[in-house]
Structures are given as structure tokens and as C-alpha cells.
Design a protein around this motif. Structure first.
Motif, PDB file in Angstrom:
ATOM      1  N   UNK A 158       0.896  -1.140  -0.121  1.00  0.00           N
ATOM      2  CA  UNK A 158       0.009  -0.122   0.038  1.00  0.00           C
ATOM      3  C   UNK A 158       0.743   1.218  -0.090  1.00  0.00           C
ATOM      4  N   UNK A 159       0.620   2.184  -0.893  1.00  0.00           N
ATOM      5  CA  UNK A 159       1.377   3.376  -1.045  1.00  0.00           C
ATOM      6  C   UNK A 159       0.706   4.401   0.002  1.00  0.00           C
ATOM      7  N   UNK A 160       1.363   4.870   0.860  1.00  0.00           N
ATOM      8  CA  UNK A 160       1.022   5.868   1.941  1.00  0.00           C
ATOM      9  C   UNK A 160       1.629   7.351   1.238  1.00  0.00           C
ATOM     10  N   UNK A 161       0.573   8.143   1.596  1.00  0.00           N
ATOM     11  CA  UNK A 161       0.971   9.603   1.102  1.00  0.00           C
ATOM     12  C   UNK A 161       1.034   9.775  -0.566  1.00  0.00           C
ATOM     13  N   UNK A 162       1.871  10.845  -0.926  1.00  0.00           N
ATOM     14  CA  UNK A 162       2.235  10.996  -2.151  1.00  0.00           C
ATOM     15  C   UNK A 162       0.688  11.296  -2.764  1.00  0.00           C
ATOM     16  N   UNK A 163       0.980  11.062  -4.304  1.00  0.00           N
ATOM     17  CA  UNK A 163      -0.120  11.441  -5.275  1.00  0.00           C
ATOM     18  C   UNK A 163      -0.693  10.064  -5.649  1.00  0.00           C
ATOM     19  N   UNK A 164      -1.588  10.440  -6.399  1.00  0.00           N
ATOM     20  CA  UNK A 164      -2.519   9.288  -6.972  1.00  0.00           C
ATOM     21  C   UNK A 164      -1.382   8.308  -7.904  1.00  0.00           C
ATOM     22  N   UNK A 165      -0.709   9.157  -8.804  1.00  0.00           N
ATOM     23  CA  UNK A 165       0.342   8.380  -9.599  1.00  0.00           C
ATOM     24  C   UNK A 165       1.356   7.308  -8.571  1.00  0.00           C
ATOM     25  N   UNK A 166       1.825   7.880  -7.605  1.00  0.00           N
ATOM     26  CA  UNK A 166       2.412   7.110  -6.702  1.00  0.00           C
ATOM     27  C   UNK A 166       2.002   5.890  -6.169  1.00  0.00           C
ATOM     28  N   UNK A 167       0.598   5.703  -6.178  1.00  0.00           N
ATOM     29  CA  UNK A 167      -0.113   4.570  -5.660  1.00  0.00           C
ATOM     30  C   UNK A 167      -0.245   3.852  -7.041  1.00  0.00           C
ATOM     31  N   UNK A 168       0.079   4.015  -8.150  1.00  0.00           N
ATOM     32  CA  UNK A 168      -0.055   3.173  -9.389  1.00  0.00           C
ATOM     33  C   UNK A 168       1.134   3.047  -9.993  1.00  0.00           C
ATOM     34  N   UNK A 169       2.319   2.588  -9.160  1.00  0.00           N
ATOM     35  CA  UNK A 169       3.665   2.359  -9.821  1.00  0.00           C
ATOM     36  C   UNK A 169       4.208   1.004  -9.372  1.00  0.00           C
ATOM     37  N   UNK A 170       5.276   0.739 -10.122  1.00  0.00           N
ATOM     38  CA  UNK A 170       6.087  -0.618  -9.751  1.00  0.00           C
ATOM     39  C   UNK A 170       7.550  -0.013  -9.665  1.00  0.00           C
ATOM     40  N   UNK A 171       8.086  -0.602  -8.593  1.00  0.00           N
ATOM     41  CA  UNK A 171       9.390  -0.035  -8.427  1.00  0.00           C
ATOM     42  C   UNK A 171      10.287  -1.311  -8.636  1.00  0.00           C
ATOM     43  N   UNK A 172      11.573  -1.069  -9.393  1.00  0.00           N
ATOM     44  CA  UNK A 172      12.344  -1.941  -9.784  1.00  0.00           C
ATOM     45  C   UNK A 172      13.769  -1.792  -8.927  1.00  0.00           C
ATOM     46  N   UNK A 173      14.238  -2.491  -8.021  1.00  0.00           N
ATOM     47  CA  UNK A 173      15.364  -2.150  -7.385  1.00  0.00           C
ATOM     48  C   UNK A 173      16.429  -3.530  -7.508  1.00  0.00           C
ATOM     49  N   UNK A 174      17.797  -3.099  -7.604  1.00  0.00           N
ATOM     50  CA  UNK A 174      18.625  -3.861  -7.572  1.00  0.00           C
ATOM     51  C   UNK A 174      19.179  -4.364  -6.365  1.00  0.00           C
ATOM     52  N   UNK A 175      19.479  -5.788  -6.202  1.00  0.00           N
ATOM     53  CA  UNK A 175      20.109  -6.129  -4.761  1.00  0.00           C
ATOM     54  C   UNK A 175      21.454  -6.874  -5.092  1.00  0.00           C
ATOM     55  N   UNK A 176      22.388  -6.674  -4.307  1.00  0.00           N
ATOM     56  CA  UNK A 176      23.649  -7.334  -4.528  1.00  0.00           C
ATOM     57  C   UNK A 176      23.524  -8.572  -3.990  1.00  0.00           C
TER      58      UNK A 176
END
Length: 176
Positions: A158-176
């Protein structure tokens, strides 16, 4: 005089072709350097109308990525979706290209794909849409040459705060 008109039309056609090549080049460079990875305004990117799991945009033969490996781990990428939709935006392949190059150059690294949604509406429906969005981004990474086993799908959040677009996102993060 007609001959002069056809020469002008040909010259104008060449000018427009050059302008098109320059615009495409700038967009590709901006995507490579992460300038279009969801930073800035809240307007979602234009989406591709292709159905899920069908021909996802492919990244054309990404090089070994030695420059990217030397530069360090790429920043997390945010990909924004339209309300209620899970079709990947047209920019997704370009947005994840630096991450795909890094993963190709660093065989021990993995990537986490996290879908987000807001708290309004039906929580189960929101979580399912968020999960489908994450799967769509995983498909783009796989199409770019990343082994599916190196892409970890996180539980929808669940996206807390931010705007409507932030709630409709996918984040891609690299892990070592």
C-alpha cells in the motif's frame, strides 16, 4: 517550377527524417540515464494497448554493460500505470534498460519488483492489479535478457501519502 517544388518536398522530407532521428536518440539517451524513470510530474506515461503477456517491448541487444558496472548500482526505477490498468507503459523497456545491463554484467545481483496501490476501494482488487503490474514489468525485464530466476516479485504494498500516480507504480530495485 514543378521541379523546384519536388526538390523542396524532398528536402523537407529529409529534414523531418533527421528531426525524427534526433528526437528518438534523445529519448533513448534520457531513458538510459534514468531521466524518464517516473521522476517529476504525476501524469502517467502513455501505455501500450497490447494485452498482458503478449509481445512486451524488447530492449534491442543490450551490450555487456561494463560501463554501467563501473558506474555502480543503478538507481531504483519507478514505472507508473494508468488507473485500473496493468499494461506496461511504452517507456518501460527503456526505463529498465540500465538495470538489465547491470544484471548482465553482475551475475550475483538480483532485482526486486514491487507493485504499489492505494488504500481506497477493494483491497483484494487493488492487490491483484498491483501484482499483475509487477508481473508485466518482470516480463519486460525477461524480454531484455534478464533470467526470470533473478527477478523477485515482492508482495503488493500500500502506497502511503504521495499522489495518485505514486499509488499506481511498480518499483524495480537492484540487490547485490
Amino acid at each position: 517550377m514543378e521541379n523546384n517544388d519536388s526538390e523542396q518536398k524532398a528536402a523537407l522530407g529529409i529534414v523531418w527524417a533527421i528531426v525524427g532521428v534526433v528526437v528518438v536518440s534523445v529519448l533513448l539517451l534520457a531513458g538510459y540515464f534514468g531521466l524518464t524513470s517516473g521522476k517529476g510530474g504525476s501524469k502517467p506515461a502513455t501505455t501500450v494497448s497490447a494485452p498482458q503477456n503478449a509481445n512486451v517491448p524488447a530492449v534491442a541487444n543490450v551490450a555487456a554493460g561494463t560501463e554501467q558496472a563501473a558506474a555502480g548500482v543503478p538507481a531504483a526505477v519507478k514505472i507508473f500505470f494508468e488507473t485500473g490498468k496493468s499494461e506496461v507503459p511504452a517507456s518501460a523497456a527503456t526505463d529498465v534498460a540500465p538495470i538489465a545491463m547491470y544484471l548482465k554484467a553482475n551475475s550475483a545481483a538480483t532485482v526486486a519488483v514491487s507493485g504499489y496501490h492505494d488504500a481506497s476501494g477493494n483491497a483484494d482488487v487493488n492487490a491483484e492489479v498491483s501484482k499483475e503490474r509487477a508481473k508485466a514489468v518482470r516480463a519486460v525485464l525477461v524480454a531484455a535478457g534478464v533470467e526470470e530466476s533473478r527477478v523477485v516479485l515482492d508482495k503488493p504494498q500500500v502506497s502511503l501519502g504521495g499522489n495518485d500516480a505514486d499509488a499506481r507504480r511498480v518499483e524495480v530495485t537492484v540487490h547485490q
